[in-house]
Design an enzyme around this catalytic site. Structure first.
Site, PDB file in Angstrom:
ATOM      1  CB  SER A 108     -43.504  15.243  33.280  1.00  0.00           C
ATOM      2  OG  SER A 108     -42.133  14.986  33.372  1.00  0.00           O
ATOM      3  CE1 TYR A 131     -37.827  10.964  29.608  1.00  0.00           C
ATOM      4  CE2 TYR A 131     -38.369  11.321  31.917  1.00  0.00           C
ATOM      5  CZ  TYR A 131     -38.158  11.817  30.638  1.00  0.00           C
ATOM      6  OH  TYR A 131     -38.280  13.163  30.400  1.00  0.00           O
ATOM      7  CB  THR A 157     -40.199  10.326  26.804  1.00  0.00           C
ATOM      8  OG1 THR A 157     -41.443  10.968  27.097  1.00  0.00           O
ATOM      9  CG2 THR A 157     -39.278  11.303  26.112  1.00  0.00           C
ATOM     10  CE  LYS A 254     -43.894  14.179  24.681  1.00  0.00           C
ATOM     11  NZ  LYS A 254     -42.537  14.685  24.790  1.00  0.00           N
ATOM     12  CG  HIS A 278     -38.311  16.378  24.272  1.00  0.00           C
ATOM     13  ND1 HIS A 278     -38.316  15.090  24.741  1.00  0.00           N
ATOM     14  CD2 HIS A 278     -38.370  17.162  25.376  1.00  0.00           C
ATOM     15  CE1 HIS A 278     -38.358  15.108  26.067  1.00  0.00           C
ATOM     16  NE2 HIS A 278     -38.392  16.350  26.478  1.00  0.00           N
ATOM     17  NE  ARG A 281     -37.817  21.421  26.802  1.00  0.00           N
ATOM     18  CZ  ARG A 281     -37.806  22.577  27.452  1.00  0.00           C
ATOM     19  NH1 ARG A 281     -38.189  23.667  26.829  1.00  0.00           N
ATOM     20  NH2 ARG A 281     -37.422  22.647  28.704  1.00  0.00           N
ATOM     21  CB  ILE A 312     -49.597  23.052  18.149  1.00  0.00           C
ATOM     22  CG1 ILE A 312     -49.414  21.977  17.069  1.00  0.00           C
ATOM     23  CG2 ILE A 312     -51.070  23.469  18.278  1.00  0.00           C
ATOM     24  CD1 ILE A 312     -49.913  20.622  17.447  1.00  0.00           C
ATOM     25  N   GLY A 332     -47.376  21.762  24.387  1.00  0.00           N
ATOM     26  CA  GLY A 332     -46.535  21.950  25.572  1.00  0.00           C
ATOM     27  C   GLY A 332     -46.454  23.425  25.925  1.00  0.00           C
TER      28      GLY A 332
HETATM   29  C1  FNR Z   1     -41.176  19.453  27.803  1.00  0.00           C
HETATM   30  N1  FNR Z   1     -41.364  18.222  27.182  1.00  0.00           N
HETATM   31  C2  FNR Z   1     -41.258  17.066  27.924  1.00  0.00           C
HETATM   32  N2  FNR Z   1     -41.483  15.848  27.353  1.00  0.00           N
HETATM   33  C3  FNR Z   1     -41.409  14.702  28.082  1.00  0.00           C
HETATM   34  O1  FNR Z   1     -41.615  13.625  27.523  1.00  0.00           O
HETATM   35  N3  FNR Z   1     -41.106  14.765  29.413  1.00  0.00           N
HETATM   36  C4  FNR Z   1     -40.859  15.934  30.065  1.00  0.00           C
HETATM   37  O2  FNR Z   1     -40.610  15.950  31.268  1.00  0.00           O
HETATM   38  C5  FNR Z   1     -40.915  17.129  29.295  1.00  0.00           C
HETATM   39  N4  FNR Z   1     -40.649  18.336  29.890  1.00  0.00           N
HETATM   40  C6  FNR Z   1     -40.800  19.502  29.168  1.00  0.00           C
HETATM   41  C7  FNR Z   1     -40.623  20.728  29.796  1.00  0.00           C
HETATM   42  C8  FNR Z   1     -40.828  21.911  29.107  1.00  0.00           C
HETATM   43  C9  FNR Z   1     -40.634  23.225  29.790  1.00  0.00           C
HETATM   44  C10 FNR Z   1     -41.238  21.876  27.738  1.00  0.00           C
HETATM   45  C11 FNR Z   1     -41.497  23.138  26.956  1.00  0.00           C
HETATM   46  C12 FNR Z   1     -41.401  20.655  27.101  1.00  0.00           C
HETATM   47  C13 FNR Z   1     -41.771  18.158  25.748  1.00  0.00           C
HETATM   48  C14 FNR Z   1     -43.291  18.226  25.616  1.00  0.00           C
HETATM   49  O3  FNR Z   1     -43.913  17.064  26.099  1.00  0.00           O
HETATM   50  C15 FNR Z   1     -43.711  18.380  24.142  1.00  0.00           C
HETATM   51  O4  FNR Z   1     -43.140  17.350  23.373  1.00  0.00           O
HETATM   52  C16 FNR Z   1     -43.313  19.728  23.546  1.00  0.00           C
HETATM   53  O5  FNR Z   1     -43.486  20.766  24.482  1.00  0.00           O
HETATM   54  C17 FNR Z   1     -44.162  20.010  22.289  1.00  0.00           C
HETATM   55  O6  FNR Z   1     -43.771  21.167  21.644  1.00  0.00           O
HETATM   56  P1  FNR Z   1     -44.458  22.597  21.931  1.00  0.00           P
HETATM   57  O7  FNR Z   1     -45.942  22.398  21.990  1.00  0.00           O
HETATM   58  O8  FNR Z   1     -43.888  23.067  23.232  1.00  0.00           O
HETATM   59  O9  FNR Z   1     -44.011  23.438  20.784  1.00  0.00           O
END
Ligand code: FNR
Length: 397
Positions: A108, A131, A157, A254, A278, A281, A312, A332
């Site tokens: 990230s 980004y 993203t 993404k 995401h 979130r 997943i 994630g």
């Molecule tokens: C994320 N995700 C995320 N995505 C991204 O593009 N940049 C980021 O910095 C982050 N940071 C991040 C932190 C935390 C704690 C989580 C849980 C998730 C999203 C991540 O890449 C992914 O899309 C999701 O986590 C997928 O869903 P699951 O597998 O967590 O259910």
């Protein structure tokens, strides 16, 4: 103990025991009412697996070609920020575990280890999550640094015009600057190992962007403010074309959910998509990515590489995503629970659990390779058929 963890749900329970509440809920939570967070997982239950029997499944090949690389597994570790909060081995733990498993690790922008340090520590294919920031110069700097450090793929993203409303974080005080109430302070007091570890191995630093803020002469909080101020609501498809012109390797968008957006992404030269909300979130009410695989595959045709990400927790979920038309998945929370539960060994455990579930599902389904998994293996539950989504674009940029 890791040895007593037999599922991702077990790793989640162990992570909850190991982490103070603000850190655990930062991983575990979603936006607003968390409808999308829950739907991401429950949507997989809307698809049944239809086995084909009496086939020789004595050996099973899990490998796939993805983004110009051969991977040993059809899933990889999604980019997630701030790993240092969960374990002192931070991003190195995930990068090493991914390397040992022969798959991608997505680093990230908001990592606590620099992209150069991660690249120097491993030989496996790496993906950097980027980004398009207000400071386009910093985005271009990342492109140049990724080229120099040998990153295989860039993942842009696109679902972060602003941060989602994560109410668990507001309640636990996991906001910037942190505002911990009595209950959160109690949870730090009752997790002394975590607190002691942070004291012994400090190293919390948004390492990829810190130099920008250091140059401005601000402190740690200035850094978080700086990052938040860099999310840009004016970003459009024209900016994606601009990034495409600067990065010649695989470019993956993404955070795509709309089939029309998927077609547009293909038209501007993206090589792949991560169908993602995401992890629930960002936009609450957004559909589960698994439900968009078929419509997006229909919109982009067979050539474009599609990854499904969100909810997943079982190897069988990965099989369903591939059967519906995805090339691979990313996870994630599944690996972050492992990271919090036991550092690199915990991430490896999460990968091993998913790998063995995936392999067993394929054997019981009658599939010897990922390419043998097809639409005939999924049966949507009666009455839950996913409606055909019309392919319309607003035509705006
Ligand atoms: C994320 N995700 C995320 N995505 C991204 O593009 N940049 C980021 O910095 C982050 N940071 C991040 C932190 C935390 C704690 C989580 C849980 C998730 C999203 C991540 O890449 C992914 O899309 C999701 O986590 C997928 O869903 P699951 O597998 O967590 O259910």
């Amino acid at each position: 103990m890791l040895s007593r963890c037999h599922s991702i749900a077990d790793l989640r329970r162990l992570a909850q025991r190991r982490l103070p509440a603000p850190m655990f809920h930062y991983i575990d939570g979603g936006a607003d009412d968390e409808w999308t967070l829950r739907r991401n997982q429950s949507a997989f239950q809307d698809y049944q697996l239809l086995p084909e029997t009496l086939r020789d499944v004595s050996s099973v090949d899990l490998s796939v070609d993805l983004f110009g690389r051969k991977l040993a597994l059809p899933f990889f570790l999604a980019p997630t920020g701030m790993s240092r909060l969960f374990h002192h081995q931070k991003e190195f733990a995930a990068a090493h575990a991914a390397e040992a498993a022969g798959t991608f690790y997505g680093l990230s922008t908001l990592a606590t280890t620099s992209l150069e340090d991660v690249a120097a520590a491993v030989r496996n294919p790496l993906m950097f999550q980027i980004y398009i920031l207000k400071d386009r110069g910093l985005t271009l700097e990342f492109v140049a640094r990724c080229k120099a450090a040998g990153y295989s793929a860039l993942c842009l993203t696109v679902d972060m015009a602003m941060a989602g409303n994560r109410e668990r974080d507001l309640r636990t005080g996991m906001v910037m600057p942190p505002r911990f109430g009595l209950r959160s302070l109690w949870s730090f007091a009752t997790h002394p190992a975590w607190a002691m570890n942070l004291a012994l191995h400090p190293g919390f630093r948004l390492a990829n962007v810190a130099h920008r803020v250091d140059a401005l002469g601000a402190g740690a909080m200035g850094l978080i403010d700086y990052v938040n101020s860099q999310f840009d609501r004016t970003v459009t498809w024209a900016d994606v074309e601009w990034l495409r012109a600067h990065w010649t390797g695989p470019l993956i968008l993404k955070g795509i959910l709309s089939p029309a957006d998927a077609a547009r992404a293909k038209a501007v030269g993206a090589d792949g998509l991560m169908i993602s909300n995401h992890g629930g979130r960002q936009l609450d009410g957004a559909p589960a990515p698994i439900d968009l695989v078929r419509p997006i595959r229909a919109a982009v045709g067979p050539g474009m590489e599609l990854v499904v990400d969100g909810g997943i927790r079982r190897g069988g979920d990965i099989v369903k995503a591939i059967a519906l038309g995805a090339d691979a998945c990313s996870v994630g929370k599944a690996y972050l629970y492992g990271l919090a539960a036991g550092g690199e060994a915990g991430v490896s455990k999460a990968i091993a659990i998913l790998r063995s579930e995936l392999e067993r599902t394929m054997i019981l389904l009658g599939c010897r390779s990922i390419s043998e998994i097809g639409e005939r293996h999924v049966l949507p539950l009666e009455g839950r058929r996913i409606p055909a989504i019309p392919l319309q674009s607003t035509g705006t940029v």
